[in-house]
Design an enzyme around this catalytic site. Structure first.
Site, PDB file in Angstrom:
ATOM      1  N   GLY A 281      87.584 -32.717  26.924  1.00 49.88           N
ATOM      2  CA  GLY A 281      87.768 -32.213  25.563  1.00 49.88           C
ATOM      3  C   GLY A 281      86.556 -32.522  24.719  1.00 49.88           C
TER       4      GLY A 281
ATOM      5  N   GLY B  20      85.233 -32.867  20.480  1.00 51.86           N
ATOM      6  CA  GLY B  20      85.518 -32.819  19.046  1.00 51.86           C
ATOM      7  C   GLY B  20      84.223 -32.704  18.284  1.00 51.86           C
ATOM      8  CB  THR B  21      83.384 -32.877  14.641  1.00 51.09           C
ATOM      9  OG1 THR B  21      84.722 -33.231  14.502  1.00 51.09           O
ATOM     10  CG2 THR B  21      83.002 -31.673  13.845  1.00 51.09           C
ATOM     11  CE1 TYR B  22      83.297 -40.163  16.703  1.00 49.73           C
ATOM     12  CE2 TYR B  22      84.967 -38.641  15.916  1.00 49.73           C
ATOM     13  CZ  TYR B  22      84.619 -39.879  16.421  1.00 49.73           C
ATOM     14  OH  TYR B  22      85.561 -40.809  16.645  1.00 49.73           O
ATOM     15  CB  ALA B  23      83.453 -37.925  20.319  1.00 46.05           C
ATOM     16  CB  VAL B  24      81.743 -34.967  24.746  1.00 44.42           C
ATOM     17  CG1 VAL B  24      82.243 -34.101  25.881  1.00 44.42           C
ATOM     18  CG2 VAL B  24      80.771 -34.214  23.880  1.00 44.42           C
ATOM     19  CB  VAL B  25      87.164 -36.882  25.497  1.00 40.62           C
ATOM     20  CG1 VAL B  25      88.025 -37.815  26.317  1.00 40.62           C
ATOM     21  CG2 VAL B  25      87.231 -37.227  24.036  1.00 40.62           C
TER      22      VAL B  25
ATOM     23  CE  LYS C 187      86.647 -41.320  20.668  1.00 42.45           C
ATOM     24  NZ  LYS C 187      87.899 -41.170  19.957  1.00 42.45           N
TER      25      LYS C 187
ATOM     26  CG  ASP D  89      95.399 -39.123  11.235  1.00 43.64           C
ATOM     27  OD1 ASP D  89      96.298 -38.452  10.705  1.00 43.64           O
ATOM     28  OD2 ASP D  89      94.524 -38.633  11.949  1.00 43.64           O
TER      29      ASP D  89
END
Lengths: 371, 375
Positions: A22, A24-29, A44, A137
């Site tokens: 996966g 995201g904006t600031y990370a790749v998992v 991450k 959150d």
């Protein structure tokens, strides 16, 4: 090579990166494993280079708090190392989250199952609060479930420690459907009660199998809450009309929870209503909740290993994500292989997904003391 | 009374609420039992579903007033705690003004201690009641003993006590034995009661799961039948339509639509298997719940709060410059938002005493000194 570099290289060798699951904006998992034992982990990789003002805020928060919190019901940060210009977080691998389980209509929840999940959530949250950390959150999507059924709180990208007296905190936190009314009214001084409200809405969602308070905008969210629980009076919640963003949104009568939760026991509704009290100072605390009779009454909470699980296998979903359903504006942290299309987004006031990361950087400036 | 002679009749289960099977029964239908007393008599031996089935016969006669069912069709006999029968009107007459002696054995009785009769033979009634009472406390299981010998000895003792109570041998000594046992095994008795409850709960859950599954299956079956009927109807209409409009060979048209119908029906049967596997899943959950027991909830799994007595937060708060803003908050904005300055104070105090446990407690006195920072 100096000592620090040597230590870093040694750490890096402990972990093996496998396929991407996966982004995201600031990370790749990535899915990964420990080289020596083969234990599954999630790695991450945080992209540092693209932010001109350094590391993304939520990465700092996540490392800061996860390094300190070690508990059975909180996701474990196993290691941190750097590779080239990137920072890598090694987290324990968890294959599903509560949202997937709620949405899987083929699963049947017993009241004891819900009790077990709630007990684990409150236990993890109590541990955060006793260590003076607000999660900010909580939502089903951030409650991950391990293969042995243990529920773990993840995504500390919005977490912070309790504010010192007189310091302002941002009110643009918590996914809208789970956001308490005091934050919707723009309150800048709040406490652990904000997390309890989120847990209350998750509790209701577990029983209803659909989101309890799905507001379409921040205004609509207030209306949705008041429609469900009645408009608060000055007596219910002293001082709420003085809050910065207070707006009257209309009068709604109080309806008993029993009307919606027809099958729930009296203890269940009692705990739920205490989580959803308007005045934050009277809302139940995580510790008090753990001592609530709901948990000690029969039936006993289901043993974690027997809780309902999703039957779809994780690898199939991982492939699907790589195929192009990757959500670019993901809320970031939280290592899970979830279905990107179903993800609930954390909504900023302008509700534009592109401004997401900017909004978060604004948070940073808002948190500096005002005095 | 001819109760002994009719014991065989009861054993065949003929008498429960069915009216007498007396040969002298002249009435064709059973009279409805209707209480003549305003008192509701509870107790009696309950069956698995919690109901009390009351014994009732055409030959009933009250041993006190000699009234029988012929004279009083509403006659209802109740049993005293000394196991003597009498009718409701006698009970009202004798015991309404308070405890009075039994007209048969002179034991002092109370009105509310009368219970409905379940068994024809009062000896059985008494034995069942005593065995229930004993089983409630003497509830040890085989697992509670190290060897079979000890377990057998225990069962022997239970039987002994029961026998004594039933035949009223050495009542005071027996009661003393029961009390001694209760005092010795209080914790174990409680534990076994809990186990029993948990087992009953599991059983109930399983039943519930089974019921749901059965319902679902029945619904599915109904739906399927409906669908099949509709389809067959549609197929027939189709054939007729086609025969009407097309100029192909009639036999071929029929064969083709038959093949289509077959395809559809196989598709249906695969969808049923999905449902069945779902039902199986539910069942396996029910089976599991007996395999791994659910543990009772323990609020906190560590001893964190055991350390809380190292400091006390001052009742009147602290007049530090840090919290001045909160204390000056006239509008109550911080209050309304739920901000607690106490949490900040607690955090400061906790961090201050946090290191007190290091190094380990060689000098316990110093580790337990109290801190109270009051201004």
């Amino acid at each position: 090579m100096d000592a620090v570099e040597k230590a870093n290289a040694e750490r890096q060798r402990r972990w093996v990166k496998d396929q991407k699951v996966g982004e995201g904006t600031y990370a790749v998992v990535y899915r990964g494993r420990e080289a020596s034992t083969g234990r599954k982990v999630a790695i991450k990789k945080i992209k540092v280079g693209q932010f001109k003002d350094g590391l993304d805020m939520s990465a700092i928060r996540e490392v800061k708090y996860l390094r300190e919190l070690h508990h059975q019901n909180i996701i474990e940060l196993l290691d941190v190392f750097s590779s080239k210009t990137n920072l890598n977080l090694v987290l324990e691998f968890l294959d599903s989250d509560l949202e997937m389980i709620i949405k899987d209509r083929s699963l049947v929840f017993l009241p004891a199952d819900i009790k077990s999940w709630m007990a684990m959530t409150f236990r993890g949250l109590e541990f955060c609060h006793r260590n003076f950390v607000l999660h900010r959150d909580l939502k089903p999507n951030n409650l991950l479930v391990a293969s042995d059924g243990q529920l773990k709180i993840a995504d500390f990208g919005l977490a912070r420690d309790f504010a010192d007296p007189g310091y302002k905190m941002t009110c643009q936190v918590i996914t809208r459907w789970y956001r308490p009314p005091e934050l919707l009214f723009g309150c800048r001084y709040y406490s652990s009660a904000v997390d309890i409200w989120s847990v209350g809405t998750i509790f209701a969602e577990l029983m209803l199998r659909i989101p309890y308070l799905p507001g379409e905008s921040d205004m609509d969210q207030l209306k949705t809450i008041f429609r469900a629980l009645g408009t608060p009076t000055e007596e219910d919640w002293p001082g709420h009309t003085k809050l910065p963003d207070y707006i009257p949104v209309g009068q709604f009568p109080k309806t008993p929870l029993r009307d919606l939760f027809t099958a729930a026991s009296a203890d269940t509704l009692n705990l739920l209503s205490k989580c959803l009290i308007y005045e934050p100072r009277r809302r139940i605390s995580a510790k008090e909740a753990l001592f609530h009779p709901y948990f000690t009454a029969l039936p006993y909470p289901t043993h974690p290993s027997k809780l309902p699980k999703c039957t779809t296998n994780a690898s199939a979903r991982a492939l699907e994500e790589v195929d192009g359903n990757v959500e670019m504006n993901s809320t970031g942290p939280g290592v899970k292989v979830n279905n990107a299309r179903l993800k609930r987004k954390l909504a900023s006031p302008n509700d534009d997904s592109k401004t997401r990361s900017i909004a978060r950087r604004l948070d940073f400036t808002k948190q500096t003391p005002q005095s | 009374m001819a109760t002994r002679a009719k014991a065989g009749g009861w054993l065949q289960g003929k008498t429960v609420r069915k009216g007498g099977i007396s040969s002298t029964n002249t009435r064709s239908n059973t009279p409805q039992i209707q209480s003549t007393s305003s008192t509701v008599f509870g107790g009696g031996v309950k069956d698995a579903s919690g109901r009390t089935s009351e014994y009732f016969s055409m030959d009933d006669q009250c041993p006190v007033c000699k009234s029988d069912r012929y004279l009083n069709p509403k006659l209802r006999l109740l049993v005293s705690s000394c196991y003597h029968k009498m009718c409701e009107s006698c009970i009202d007459r004798l015991f309404t003004l308070g405890p009075a002696p039994c007209p048969i054995c002179n034991k002092v009785l109370r009105k509310l201690a009368f219970t409905p009769q379940t068994f024809e033979d009062l000896g059985v009634e008494k034995e069942v009641a005593i065995r229930r009472r004993i089983a409630k406390e003497f509830n040890k299981r085989r697992e509670d003993f190290t060897d079979l010998r000890a377990y057998n000895d225990y069962l022997e003792e239970v039987e002994d006590i029961t026998f004594n109570l039933i035949y009223e041998v050495d009542i005071p000594q027996t009661e003393a034995r029961i009390n001694a046992y209760r005092a010795q095994n209080a914790a174990l008795i409680e534990l076994n009661i809990q186990r029993e409850e948990a087992y009953a709960q599991a059983l109930k859950e399983q039943e519930e799961g089974d019921r749901r599954e059965r319902e679902m299956r029945a619904m599915e079956l109904r739906r399927e039948e409906e669908e099949e009927r509709e389809e067959r109807e549609k197929g027939r209409r189709d054939i007729i339509d086609k025969l009407e409009t097309s100029d192909k060979d009639a036999a071929k048209v029929i064969a083709k639509s038959r093949a289509n119908a077959l395809k559809r029906s196989t598709a249906r049967s695969t969808s049923t298997t999905v449902l069945q596997s779902n039902a199986k899943l539910l069942r396996s959950r029910a089976a599991q719940s007996t395999a791994i027991p659910d543990a009772p909830h323990i609020p906190l799994q560590d001893d964190w709060y055991a350390y809380e007595d190292k400091y006390i937060i001052g009742n009147s708060g602290y007049h530090d410059f840090m919290s001045e803003a909160v204390r000056r908050d006239r509008e109550g904005i911080m209050r309304a938002g739920g901000y607690r300055v106490e949490e900040a104070w607690e955090r400061a105090l906790r961090s201050a005493v946090g290191a007190l446990d290091l190094p380990p407690l060689s000098a316990p006195d110093s580790a337990h000194c109290m801190f109270s920072i009051n201004s």
